[in-house]
Design an enzyme around this catalytic site. Structure first.
Site, PDB file in Angstrom:
ATOM      1  CG  ASP A   1       1.411  -6.609   0.057  1.00  0.00           C
ATOM      2  OD1 ASP A   1       0.382  -7.097  -0.439  1.00  0.00           O
ATOM      3  OD2 ASP A   1       1.391  -5.685   0.894  1.00  0.00           O
TER       4      ASP A   1
ATOM      5  CD  GLU B   1      -8.561  -4.958  -0.820  1.00  0.00           C
ATOM      6  OE1 GLU B   1      -7.398  -5.184  -1.222  1.00  0.00           O
ATOM      7  OE2 GLU B   1      -9.182  -5.733  -0.108  1.00  0.00           O
TER       8      GLU B   1
ATOM      9  CE1 TYR C   1      -7.735 -11.143   0.791  1.00  0.00           C
ATOM     10  CE2 TYR C   1      -8.147  -8.802   0.459  1.00  0.00           C
ATOM     11  CZ  TYR C   1      -7.510  -9.971   0.091  1.00  0.00           C
ATOM     12  OH  TYR C   1      -6.637  -9.977  -0.974  1.00  0.00           O
TER      13      TYR C   1
END
Length: 272
Positions: free
Chosen positions: A60, A49, A174
């Site tokens: 994040d 990734e 995911y």
């Protein structure tokens, strides 16, 4: 099948859990990116990734936020990222590469232009955090170009939405192991195990689990029930401050090698 499908088919045939490391393109230094990618593959990465630097990476945590800031300060963008993927492909034509990032850089380039450039460089899939399944039409040019569009599911995803995600996901799904940002230490294996088991009964793609995976122990715990493990913040933190490309590659190798060994031990135990 594209490279992602081929790799997961091979992993399934070998009864081997996939290992997907995440790095931010251009961090800790632009000249280190390709060397780190090759080092990760040599240490056992099954997919890579590659984070697209962006100024507001909302999903994040601080580690990856700072990596984005460092890369942007060095002028790293999609043009440089695609050049690094092309360079990587000169030596590695098999390892799948997934770009992970946000819609804004894609929209600036233009969806079709982005997709064409990504495919030409050798990218296999795209995960756009702020382009969920409800915005499927927005990313149609990406899928039309042959790129897998990977979607996120989370503990808070309701059943109706999860069903749609499972129907529309390509490459892999995911699963975010907890409601929060990357790098937080909140991993509860039992809760994740139950949720992933339910998702795998619906999904048409493999299921990878990320967020909160930090080391060999946590990776092996997840790999016991997921198709692949994604590990990002701990690796990005390890790479930070590397003075040279060689040092960055050595740090990447030292970080990933014990994690790959722990996952391979699971395969060996299953075969025994």
């Amino acid at each position: 099948m594209n490279r992602i499908d081929q790799r997961f088919a091979a992993l399934k045939a070998a009864r081997r859990p996939g290992l997907i490391p995440f790095i931010t393109a251009g961090d800790p230094a632009p000249e280190s990116t390709v060397a780190i990618m090759h080092a990760l593959v040599a240490a056992g990465a099954d997919l890579i990734e590659l984070g697209v630097p962006f100024s507001d990476p909302m999903a994040d945590g601080p580690v990856i936020q700072h990596a984005n800031e460092r890369a942007l300060a060095k002028g790293v963008g999609l043009v440089q990222l695609f050049a690094w993927v092309r360079e990587f492909r000169q030596r590695d034509a098999q390892t799948p590469i997934v770009l992970m990032g946000y819609l804004n850089p894609v929209e600036i380039m233009g969806h079709a232009a982005f997709a064409q450039a990504a495919v030409a460089a050798g990218v296999d899939g795209v995960l756009l955090v702020d382009c969920p399944v409800e915005e499927l039409d927005t990313a149609q040019p990406i899928r039309d170009a042959g790129l897998a569009q990977i979607f996120l599911a989370a503990p808070t995803t309701d059943n109706a939405r999860l069903s749609r995600i499972c129907d529309e996901a390509s490459g892999f799904l995911y699963y975010v192991s907890f409601a929060g940002i990357t790098g937080a230490a909140k991993l509860s294996t039992d809760a994740v195990r139950e949720r992933v088991a339910a998702i795998r009964t619906r999904a048409h793609t493999p299921v990878a689990v990320g967020f909160g995976v930090r080391d060999a122990e946590s990776a092996a715990a997840i790999a016991g029930f997921a198709d692949a493990v994604v590990i990002g913040s701990a690796l990005v933190d390890t790479l930070a401050g590397s003075a040279t490309a060689e040092e960055a590659a050595m740090r990447a190798t030292a970080f990933l090698t014990p994690i790959r060994a722990a996952l391979d031990a699971l395969t060996a135990a299953d075969a025994a």
